[in-house]
Design a protein around this motif. Sequence first.
Motif, PDB file in Angstrom:
ATOM      1  N   ILE A  16       0.837  -1.196   0.000  1.00 31.62           N
ATOM      2  CA  ILE A  16       0.000   0.000   0.000  1.00 31.62           C
ATOM      3  C   ILE A  16       0.876   1.251   0.000  1.00 31.62           C
ATOM      4  O   ILE A  16       0.677   2.176  -0.788  1.00 31.62           O
ATOM      5  CB  ILE A  16      -0.953   0.020   1.216  1.00 31.62           C
ATOM      6  CG1 ILE A  16      -2.015  -1.082   1.081  1.00 31.62           C
ATOM      7  CG2 ILE A  16      -1.629   1.381   1.361  1.00 31.62           C
ATOM      8  CD1 ILE A  16      -2.919  -1.239   2.295  1.00 31.62           C
ATOM      9  N   ILE A  34      -5.059   8.025   3.749  1.00 30.64           N
ATOM     10  CA  ILE A  34      -6.208   7.816   4.635  1.00 30.64           C
ATOM     11  C   ILE A  34      -6.828   6.440   4.392  1.00 30.64           C
ATOM     12  O   ILE A  34      -6.997   5.643   5.321  1.00 30.64           O
ATOM     13  CB  ILE A  34      -7.267   8.924   4.407  1.00 30.64           C
ATOM     14  CG1 ILE A  34      -6.704  10.282   4.849  1.00 30.64           C
ATOM     15  CG2 ILE A  34      -8.544   8.599   5.154  1.00 30.64           C
ATOM     16  CD1 ILE A  34      -7.527  11.463   4.398  1.00 30.64           C
ATOM     17  N   ILE A  35      -7.151   6.171   3.145  1.00 31.72           N
ATOM     18  CA  ILE A  35      -7.823   4.902   2.825  1.00 31.72           C
ATOM     19  C   ILE A  35      -6.922   3.717   3.169  1.00 31.72           C
ATOM     20  O   ILE A  35      -7.381   2.723   3.730  1.00 31.72           O
ATOM     21  CB  ILE A  35      -8.233   4.885   1.338  1.00 31.72           C
ATOM     22  CG1 ILE A  35      -9.338   5.904   1.114  1.00 31.72           C
ATOM     23  CG2 ILE A  35      -8.682   3.494   0.908  1.00 31.72           C
ATOM     24  CD1 ILE A  35      -9.712   6.110  -0.321  1.00 31.72           C
ATOM     25  N   GLY A  36      -5.633   3.849   2.869  1.00 33.32           N
ATOM     26  CA  GLY A  36      -4.692   2.764   3.150  1.00 33.32           C
ATOM     27  C   GLY A  36      -4.669   2.405   4.621  1.00 33.32           C
ATOM     28  O   GLY A  36      -4.693   1.232   4.991  1.00 33.32           O
ATOM     29  N   ILE A  65      -6.981   3.077   6.981  1.00 33.40           N
ATOM     30  CA  ILE A  65      -8.260   2.531   7.434  1.00 33.40           C
ATOM     31  C   ILE A  65      -8.380   1.065   7.022  1.00 33.40           C
ATOM     32  O   ILE A  65      -9.004   0.249   7.703  1.00 33.40           O
ATOM     33  CB  ILE A  65      -9.428   3.358   6.849  1.00 33.40           C
ATOM     34  CG1 ILE A  65      -9.410   4.755   7.458  1.00 33.40           C
ATOM     35  CG2 ILE A  65     -10.772   2.685   7.105  1.00 33.40           C
ATOM     36  CD1 ILE A  65     -10.402   5.711   6.858  1.00 33.40           C
ATOM     37  N   ASP A  66      -7.764   0.751   5.886  1.00 37.52           N
ATOM     38  CA  ASP A  66      -7.845  -0.605   5.343  1.00 37.52           C
ATOM     39  C   ASP A  66      -7.086  -1.628   6.198  1.00 37.52           C
ATOM     40  O   ASP A  66      -7.433  -2.810   6.188  1.00 37.52           O
ATOM     41  CB  ASP A  66      -7.278  -0.582   3.918  1.00 37.52           C
ATOM     42  CG  ASP A  66      -7.762  -1.758   3.093  1.00 37.52           C
ATOM     43  OD1 ASP A  66      -8.932  -2.124   3.246  1.00 37.52           O
ATOM     44  OD2 ASP A  66      -6.969  -2.302   2.315  1.00 37.52           O
ATOM     45  N   ILE A  76      -4.866   8.283  -0.508  1.00 41.68           N
ATOM     46  CA  ILE A  76      -4.294   6.947  -0.320  1.00 41.68           C
ATOM     47  C   ILE A  76      -3.835   6.777   1.132  1.00 41.68           C
ATOM     48  O   ILE A  76      -4.031   5.720   1.735  1.00 41.68           O
ATOM     49  CB  ILE A  76      -3.096   6.718  -1.271  1.00 41.68           C
ATOM     50  CG1 ILE A  76      -3.500   6.970  -2.718  1.00 41.68           C
ATOM     51  CG2 ILE A  76      -2.538   5.304  -1.107  1.00 41.68           C
ATOM     52  CD1 ILE A  76      -4.463   5.998  -3.288  1.00 41.68           C
TER      53      ILE A  76
END
Lengths: 225, 236, 222
Positions: free
Chosen positions: C121, C147-149, C151-152, C145
Amino acid sequence: MKYLNTISAIVRKDVLHELKSREIVVSMLLFSVLTVVVFSFIFEPGSQFKNEVVGGILWMSFVFAGILGLNKSMMSEVTGGNFSALLLAPVDRSAIFFGKAVSNFIFIAMVEIFTIPLFMVLYNVNIFAYGAMPVVIFFLGTYGFAILGTLFSIISVNTRTREVMLPLLLLPIIVPIILSSVQALNIYILGHDPADASKWLQLLAAFDAIFTVVVFAVFDFIVED
Amino acid sequence: MSETLVEFKKVNKKYGHIHALRDVSVSLNKGEFVSVFGPNGAGKSTFLKLLCTMTPPTSGQILYENTPLNKLQDSFRSRFGVISHLPFLYSELTALENLRFYARMYDVQNIDERIKVLLEKVELYKRRNDKVRGYSRGMLQRLSITRALLHDPEIVVLDEPYTGLDTHASDILTRILMELFGEQKTIVMVTHNMKQGYDAASRLAIIKGGQLVFNEEKAKISVQEFDERYIEAVSR
Amino acid sequence: MKKLQKFLDIAAILLIVAGLYMAFMFAPMERVMGAVQKIFYFHVASAWIAFFAFFVTFVFSILFLVKQNFLFDDIAESSAEIGIMFCTIVLITGPIWARPIWGVWWTWDPRLTTTTILWFIYAGYIMLRKFIEEADKRAKFAAAIGIIGFIDVPIVFFSIRWWRTIHPNVVQKGGGGLHPDMLKAMLFAILAFSVLYAAMMLKRVRIASLARRIDALGENNG
């Protein structure tokens, strides 16, 4: 109401565009069927553990074909500056995003609808032997894929290397989707206890819900330039 | 006097350390035709982007009829019509399909009637069912003018609209701009073309290095004087 | 700022030397695993710093989107780069440790697998930054990326853990009681690496903001 109107306007435009150009679905479909066929070379036809891997093959064919299509779908917005024009329109910007995501969902779903029967014939498996539940897996998995894929395709078409960036960004992030969709599907292919699948479906639903909210929150910030 | 439509108050726009606009204060009155000149990379396009709410300022304030930008509704963007050097059209769709789509996005009433009137104005009605892909540059630009005017915007924003146009398309564009000006629409045009820009305008502005270095009503300055000012501003 | 930098540099060097002493001399030799277990202290410390660094990227990505201050973007970028370096250390030291103990270089254990996904990521995050010219877009997209990374990560972890429990686990991780002196050595290694992280961050953020200024000079005169 206005929000749904915007989404439907974009989806209708995208579907019309696709009906005329046939750029996205046809190439995606060829690619996914081709993947299914080529992957058959990794094991002896009729071998015993075949059923344990075919679910994964099916999903990977969707993911690879989907990445191809997501890029194309977003390129049609970027060439000619249409995306800027959409952002200039007097509509909620997240509606633009969800319009694109719904279009992409429809395109990938079309590919799935044609690939799945072919897949079942070629590998001699019946996904739906224990009922229609796998439809829910395809729905939830494809939705999560479309939501994140749409966001990341906006990002990747803005880079110098266009096509390369999308899979590099998207694949690691959607590991939970791939994993739970494949595991849930395997339960139905192998005829295991369907109750085991609910856990995976919950994970898929949670993933979809979380990233719908996150994308909704982030989109506005990243599109204004 | 004439009412102020948009007011920039000490507006700055930075992209990282790049200072695209510096302390720009200017007001735009209803019914004006402003031509904005300036060298490449001076901040003209940034100015237009800020004007049509595409991007927020880093500091300073932009007021639209005394309402600050952050209080505006999404629907406010319908008061702008933007014509860029990009066509903003889908090449696989026909002219009619493109316009219908944008009409829906802008919630235009009597869509087909409105499209017919505008397409006849730009002499494209006969080609309405042709894919945009086959259009020439001039035709594209004419269609893109139609697209921008579909929702009858109050403020028309043009970014280098004459670039790459044949004389026919360029004549049509000039005619339409004059018509809009006559209808008391407010027009802001960024251009390189001194003659077209000067002739059409009611006010002239020069942006250089992110700053508004000249802003005067055309009536107060002759062509020769303005030419000198422009050369002076650009060469400095 | 200069003083702080110097202080952190020296502190990092001293603490790492002390950390080596703690790991090799102070902590007792593990009875079963032997000397190879010593890698554990730095393995765990690196993992901790990697996760912390990505958390910093996450926080400053959000801050950047809200405040549009490019210093936050520099911090997010710097932390991701340092994070991926420590993440690489985790992925290298893990197999070195695993090979003599478990008999395999690699196992699809949830923690190991999640760390690998994490590495990918943030490798994507760093690559993305290299491929976007405009500072503004680069910062915004990278923030998305970042943020989403992050949270993932927990979702990836849970999905992999469930996956590995469905199939019987080949190798069970030997956990349980840690000798108090071993715990001390581990905590000390974490402290040393934290200071190292801070020292590197300070330098890296400074480089990032200088690079930004150079870009700006080029742009404004060109």
